[in-house]
Scaffold this motif. Structure first.
Motif, PDB file in Angstrom:
ATOM      1  N   THR A 133      23.146   9.386   6.113  1.00 44.28           N
ATOM      2  CA  THR A 133      22.236  10.403   6.949  1.00 44.28           C
ATOM      3  C   THR A 133      21.736  11.509   6.043  1.00 44.28           C
ATOM      4  OG1 THR A 133      24.378  11.367   7.666  1.00 44.28           O
ATOM      5  CG2 THR A 133      23.720   9.576   8.963  1.00 44.28           C
ATOM      6  N   ALA A 134      20.624  11.998   6.764  1.00 47.59           N
ATOM      7  CA  ALA A 134      19.955  13.141   6.276  1.00 47.59           C
ATOM      8  C   ALA A 134      19.362  13.830   7.542  1.00 47.59           C
ATOM      9  CB  ALA A 134      18.842  12.805   5.332  1.00 47.59           C
ATOM     10  N   PRO A 135      18.954  15.093   7.354  1.00 47.64           N
ATOM     11  CA  PRO A 135      18.665  15.647   8.632  1.00 47.64           C
ATOM     12  C   PRO A 135      17.319  15.087   9.463  1.00 47.64           C
ATOM     13  CG  PRO A 135      18.741  17.430   6.767  1.00 47.64           C
ATOM     14  CD  PRO A 135      19.173  15.837   6.430  1.00 47.64           C
ATOM     15  N   SER A 136      16.562  14.235   8.416  1.00 48.58           N
ATOM     16  CA  SER A 136      15.731  13.408   9.178  1.00 48.58           C
ATOM     17  C   SER A 136      15.975  12.244   9.847  1.00 48.58           C
ATOM     18  CB  SER A 136      14.552  13.207   8.269  1.00 48.58           C
ATOM     19  OG  SER A 136      15.019  12.716   6.969  1.00 48.58           O
ATOM     20  N   GLY A 137      17.236  11.834   9.645  1.00 50.84           N
ATOM     21  CA  GLY A 137      17.546  10.377  10.129  1.00 50.84           C
ATOM     22  C   GLY A 137      18.780   9.695   9.432  1.00 50.84           C
ATOM     23  N   ALA A 138      18.762   8.592   9.797  1.00 53.74           N
ATOM     24  CA  ALA A 138      19.856   7.485   9.006  1.00 53.74           C
ATOM     25  C   ALA A 138      19.171   6.546   8.376  1.00 53.74           C
ATOM     26  CB  ALA A 138      20.456   6.824  10.058  1.00 53.74           C
ATOM     27  N   TYR A 139      19.551   6.023   7.289  1.00 53.90           N
ATOM     28  CA  TYR A 139      19.064   5.136   6.307  1.00 53.90           C
ATOM     29  C   TYR A 139      19.901   4.448   5.858  1.00 53.90           C
ATOM     30  CZ  TYR A 139      15.614   9.028   6.579  1.00 53.90           C
ATOM     31  OH  TYR A 139      14.575  10.030   7.070  1.00 53.90           O
ATOM     32  N   LEU A 140      19.491   2.969   5.410  1.00 53.33           N
ATOM     33  CA  LEU A 140      20.355   2.276   4.987  1.00 53.33           C
ATOM     34  C   LEU A 140      20.032   2.105   3.355  1.00 53.33           C
ATOM     35  CD1 LEU A 140      22.280  -0.233   4.797  1.00 53.33           C
ATOM     36  CD2 LEU A 140      20.333  -1.736   4.944  1.00 53.33           C
ATOM     37  N   LEU A 196      11.457  12.741   1.716  1.00 54.36           N
ATOM     38  CA  LEU A 196      12.886  12.613   1.232  1.00 54.36           C
ATOM     39  C   LEU A 196      12.928  12.616  -0.308  1.00 54.36           C
ATOM     40  CD1 LEU A 196      13.897   9.577   3.658  1.00 54.36           C
ATOM     41  CD2 LEU A 196      14.157  12.219   3.871  1.00 54.36           C
ATOM     42  N   ALA A 197      14.276  13.149  -0.730  1.00 50.95           N
ATOM     43  CA  ALA A 197      14.623  13.201  -2.141  1.00 50.95           C
ATOM     44  C   ALA A 197      15.855  12.242  -2.421  1.00 50.95           C
ATOM     45  CB  ALA A 197      14.735  14.530  -2.716  1.00 50.95           C
ATOM     46  N   SER A 208      27.782   7.608  -5.126  1.00 53.80           N
ATOM     47  CA  SER A 208      27.205   9.190  -5.604  1.00 53.80           C
ATOM     48  C   SER A 208      25.924   9.385  -5.035  1.00 53.80           C
ATOM     49  CB  SER A 208      27.433   9.299  -7.099  1.00 53.80           C
ATOM     50  OG  SER A 208      26.479   8.359  -7.647  1.00 53.80           O
ATOM     51  N   VAL A 209      25.044   8.151  -4.501  1.00 57.32           N
ATOM     52  CA  VAL A 209      23.923   8.502  -4.134  1.00 57.32           C
ATOM     53  C   VAL A 209      23.677   9.350  -2.909  1.00 57.32           C
ATOM     54  CG1 VAL A 209      21.559   7.327  -3.048  1.00 57.32           C
ATOM     55  CG2 VAL A 209      23.018   6.288  -4.803  1.00 57.32           C
ATOM     56  N   ARG A 210      22.756  10.331  -2.841  1.00 56.25           N
ATOM     57  CA  ARG A 210      22.432  11.236  -1.682  1.00 56.25           C
ATOM     58  C   ARG A 210      20.933  11.241  -1.345  1.00 56.25           C
ATOM     59  NH1 ARG A 210      27.000  10.623  -2.242  1.00 56.25           N
ATOM     60  NH2 ARG A 210      28.655  12.168  -2.864  1.00 56.25           N
ATOM     61  N   VAL A 211      20.901  11.293  -0.142  1.00 57.00           N
ATOM     62  CA  VAL A 211      19.400  11.309   0.479  1.00 57.00           C
ATOM     63  C   VAL A 211      19.313  12.465   1.364  1.00 57.00           C
ATOM     64  CG1 VAL A 211      17.727  10.142   2.028  1.00 57.00           C
ATOM     65  CG2 VAL A 211      19.241   8.835   0.507  1.00 57.00           C
ATOM     66  N   GLN A 212      18.228  13.382   1.081  1.00 58.83           N
ATOM     67  CA  GLN A 212      18.062  14.580   1.506  1.00 58.83           C
ATOM     68  C   GLN A 212      16.597  14.983   1.757  1.00 58.83           C
ATOM     69  OE1 GLN A 212      20.277  17.312  -0.832  1.00 58.83           O
ATOM     70  NE2 GLN A 212      18.645  17.626  -2.127  1.00 58.83           N
ATOM     71  N   ASP A 213      16.173  15.887   2.586  1.00 60.89           N
ATOM     72  CA  ASP A 213      14.754  16.297   2.570  1.00 60.89           C
ATOM     73  C   ASP A 213      14.401  16.994   1.253  1.00 60.89           C
ATOM     74  OD1 ASP A 213      14.470  15.574   5.403  1.00 60.89           O
ATOM     75  OD2 ASP A 213      15.772  17.022   6.016  1.00 60.89           O
ATOM     76  N   SER A 259       0.723  -1.184   0.126  1.00 62.58           N
ATOM     77  CA  SER A 259       0.070  -0.118  -0.083  1.00 62.58           C
ATOM     78  C   SER A 259       0.773   1.207   0.076  1.00 62.58           C
ATOM     79  CB  SER A 259      -1.031   0.122   1.066  1.00 62.58           C
ATOM     80  OG  SER A 259       0.032  -0.161   2.287  1.00 62.58           O
ATOM     81  N   SER A 260       0.376   2.335  -0.659  1.00 63.36           N
ATOM     82  CA  SER A 260       1.175   3.505  -0.705  1.00 63.36           C
ATOM     83  C   SER A 260       1.204   4.196   0.611  1.00 63.36           C
ATOM     84  CB  SER A 260       0.338   4.366  -1.785  1.00 63.36           C
ATOM     85  OG  SER A 260       0.268   4.003  -2.973  1.00 63.36           O
ATOM     86  N   LEU A 261       2.243   4.952   0.701  1.00 62.06           N
ATOM     87  CA  LEU A 261       2.529   5.590   2.164  1.00 62.06           C
ATOM     88  C   LEU A 261       1.629   6.940   2.027  1.00 62.06           C
ATOM     89  CD1 LEU A 261       6.182   5.492   2.687  1.00 62.06           C
ATOM     90  CD2 LEU A 261       4.464   4.076   3.766  1.00 62.06           C
ATOM     91  N   PRO A 262       1.002   7.147   3.292  1.00 62.78           N
ATOM     92  CA  PRO A 262       0.205   8.609   3.304  1.00 62.78           C
ATOM     93  C   PRO A 262       1.427   9.908   3.068  1.00 62.78           C
ATOM     94  CG  PRO A 262       0.759   7.802   5.521  1.00 62.78           C
ATOM     95  CD  PRO A 262       1.252   6.674   4.508  1.00 62.78           C
ATOM     96  N   PRO A 263       0.862  11.065   2.384  1.00 62.18           N
ATOM     97  CA  PRO A 263       1.736  12.050   2.024  1.00 62.18           C
ATOM     98  C   PRO A 263       2.402  12.685   3.174  1.00 62.18           C
ATOM     99  CG  PRO A 263      -0.378  12.210   0.829  1.00 62.18           C
ATOM    100  CD  PRO A 263      -0.695  11.212   1.972  1.00 62.18           C
ATOM    101  N   SER A 264       2.011  12.409   4.485  1.00 58.04           N
ATOM    102  CA  SER A 264       2.616  13.047   5.950  1.00 58.04           C
ATOM    103  C   SER A 264       3.518  12.219   6.125  1.00 58.04           C
ATOM    104  CB  SER A 264       1.486  13.202   6.858  1.00 58.04           C
ATOM    105  OG  SER A 264       0.889  11.972   7.069  1.00 58.04           O
ATOM    106  N   HIS A 265       3.977  10.994   5.593  1.00 56.54           N
ATOM    107  CA  HIS A 265       4.939   9.978   6.128  1.00 56.54           C
ATOM    108  C   HIS A 265       6.351  10.689   6.007  1.00 56.54           C
ATOM    109  CE1 HIS A 265       7.310   6.432   7.076  1.00 56.54           C
ATOM    110  NE2 HIS A 265       6.384   6.081   7.759  1.00 56.54           N
ATOM    111  N   VAL A 266       7.235  10.363   6.915  1.00 52.00           N
ATOM    112  CA  VAL A 266       8.673  11.047   6.588  1.00 52.00           C
ATOM    113  C   VAL A 266       9.104  10.642   5.374  1.00 52.00           C
ATOM    114  CG1 VAL A 266       9.626   9.287   8.106  1.00 52.00           C
ATOM    115  CG2 VAL A 266      10.857  11.508   7.899  1.00 52.00           C
TER     116      VAL A 266
END
Length: 321
Positions: free
Chosen positions: A288-295, A218-219, A313-318, A207-214
Motif C-alpha cells: 500500500t501507498a498513500p495513493s492506493g493499493a498495489y500488487l 510513484l517511486a 524489501s520492495v517499497r512503493v511510495q509517492d 504506449s507511454s503513460l501521460p505525466p499526470s497519471h497516478v
C-alpha cells in the motif's frame, strides 16, 4: 497479470582442463558474442523451459549494416518474433502484430548479454571438448560465486564461435533451461525477403503513460539487493486490452536479471504467492501507498529464496515524498 520472462544462461560440474590453443576464457566469450551478432546463419534448435520442450527455427543475418533475426515456433501455435535493426515485432496466430521494445531476452539472448565483461560475481572456466549438431565444440561454464544467482554451461562452435548449446543450472548442477541446436547452416544467403512482415489484420504496441497519471507519481525501490545488482531503468506503460497500467523496474548484475512489476488493485482480492517454471520465478505480494493499493510481482531468473528476500524489501511510495 500473467508475467513470463524468458532468458538464457550456463555452468558445469565435470573436471576442468585448460585449452591453451583456444586462448583466455574471456576472449572466447567475446568471440562468441561477436559471432552471434555478425554471422549469417539458419538453424533449428530445441528449447527446454522447465518441463516444456519446443522446437524453433532461427534465421539471422546482417543486411545493410543492420542485424536481422526471425524466430519461428515449429510446434504448437505459430508465433514468430522478427527483429529488423531496432524494430522488434511479435506475430500472433490470429494475424495480429505487436510491436515490442528491443530487449536482450529470449532463448538465444545469452550471447548478447555476455557482450560486456562478465560480472565479478562469476568465474569463467574452460571445461573441455564436446559435440553439438555434428560440430566440434568447446565447453565452458560461467559459475556464480554465491547462492543468489544461477550458473551457466555453454558449448561454443570451435570453427565459427557461435553458441550451439547453453544451459541454466541451479546450485546442484541441475539444468533448469536448455537451448540446443540440432542443425545449423552458415552463410545461407539470406535476403530482406526472409525477414518480411506478412499482411496483418491489426497492430498494437505499448504506449507511454501521460505525466499526470497516478502511476507516474510513484517511486519503486528495493532496500536489499544481492551484490552486483543495480537498477536498469523504470518504465510506466499502458498494458494491452485496456487493462490497468503496469509499472516495471528492471535489475541486473550484467548477466542475471529480474523485473519488479507494479499494478494498481481496486479491491482486496489480489493473488499473492510464488510460482516457478524452469529458472524463472514469480513472487507476488500486496503493498500500500498513500495513493492506493498495489500488487507487486517480481519475475526473473534468480533462485526463489533470493527473489523472496528482494520482494520483502520492495517499497512503493509517492515520488513527491
Amino acid at each position: 497479470m500473467k508475467l513470463r520472462v524468458l532468458a538464457l544462461s550456463l555452468t558445469l560440474v565435470s573436471p576442468l582442463h585448460a585449452l591453451a590453443e583456444d586462448g583466455p576464457a574471456h576472449d572466447q566469450l567475446q568471440a562468441m558474442s561477436q559471432a552471434n551478432r555478425s554471422l549469417n546463419y539458419t538453424g533449428r534448435f530445441l528449447y527446454q523451459f522447465g518441463a516444456e520442450v519446443s522446437t524453433m527455427e532461427i534465421r539471422h543475418a546482417v543486411l545493410d549494416g543492420k542485424e536481422h533475426q526471425r524466430l519461428t515456433h515449429l510446434d504448437g501455435r505459430l508465433v514468430e518474433v522478427i527483429r529488423r535493426g531496432d524494430e522488434v515485432v511479435c506475430l500472433h496466430p490470429d494475424r495480429t502484430l505487436t510491436r515490442i521494445s528491443r530487449t536482450e531476452t529470449g532463448p538465444l539472448a545469452l550471447a548478447q548479454r555476455l557482450a560486456e565483461d562478465v560480472p565479478a560475481q562469476y568465474n569463467i572456466l574452460v571445461d573441455g571438448d564436446g559435440r553439438v549438431a555434428g560440430r566440434n565444440a568447446t565447453r565452458m561454464r560461467v559459475a556464480p560465486l554465491d547462492t543468489h544467482r544461477y550458473g551457466y554451461r555453454l558449448w561454443l562452435d570451435r570453427d565459427s564461435r557461435l553458441l550451439l548449446k547453453s544451459e541454466v543450472v541451479d546450485g546442484s548442477g541441475v539444468a533448469l533451461e536448455r537451448v540446443e541446436f540440432v542443425s545449423i547452416e552458415l552463410a545461407p544467403g539470406l535476403t530482406h525477403a526472409d525477414f518480411a512482415l506478412p499482411e496483418v489484420i491489426s497492430q498494437s504496441d505499448l504506449s507511454s503513460l501521460p505525466p499526470s497519471h497516478v502511476m507516474q507519481k510513484l517511486a519503486l525501490s528495493a532496500e536489499w539487493l544481492p551484490a552486483g545488482f543495480e537498477t536498469t531503468g523504470q518504465d510506466w506503460r499502458h498494458a494491452e486490452d485496456d487493462r490497468a497500467p503496469v509499472a516495471a523496474q528492471g535489475y541486473s548484475d550484467g548477466l542475471a536479471a529480474f523485473t519488479v512489476f507494479v499494478e494498481e488493485v481496486k479491491d482486496g482480492s489480489v493473488e499473492e504467492g510464488v510460482s516457478r517454471v524452469g529458472p524463472t520465478v514469480a513472487v507476488s505480494r500486496r503493498l500500500t501507498a498513500p495513493s492506493g493499493a498495489y500488487l507487486v510481482t517480481l519475475v526473473g531468473e534468480i533462485p526463489q529464496a533470493t527473489a523472496e528476500r528482494v520482494i520483502q524489501s520492495v517499497r512503493v511510495q509517492d515520488a513527491s515524498h
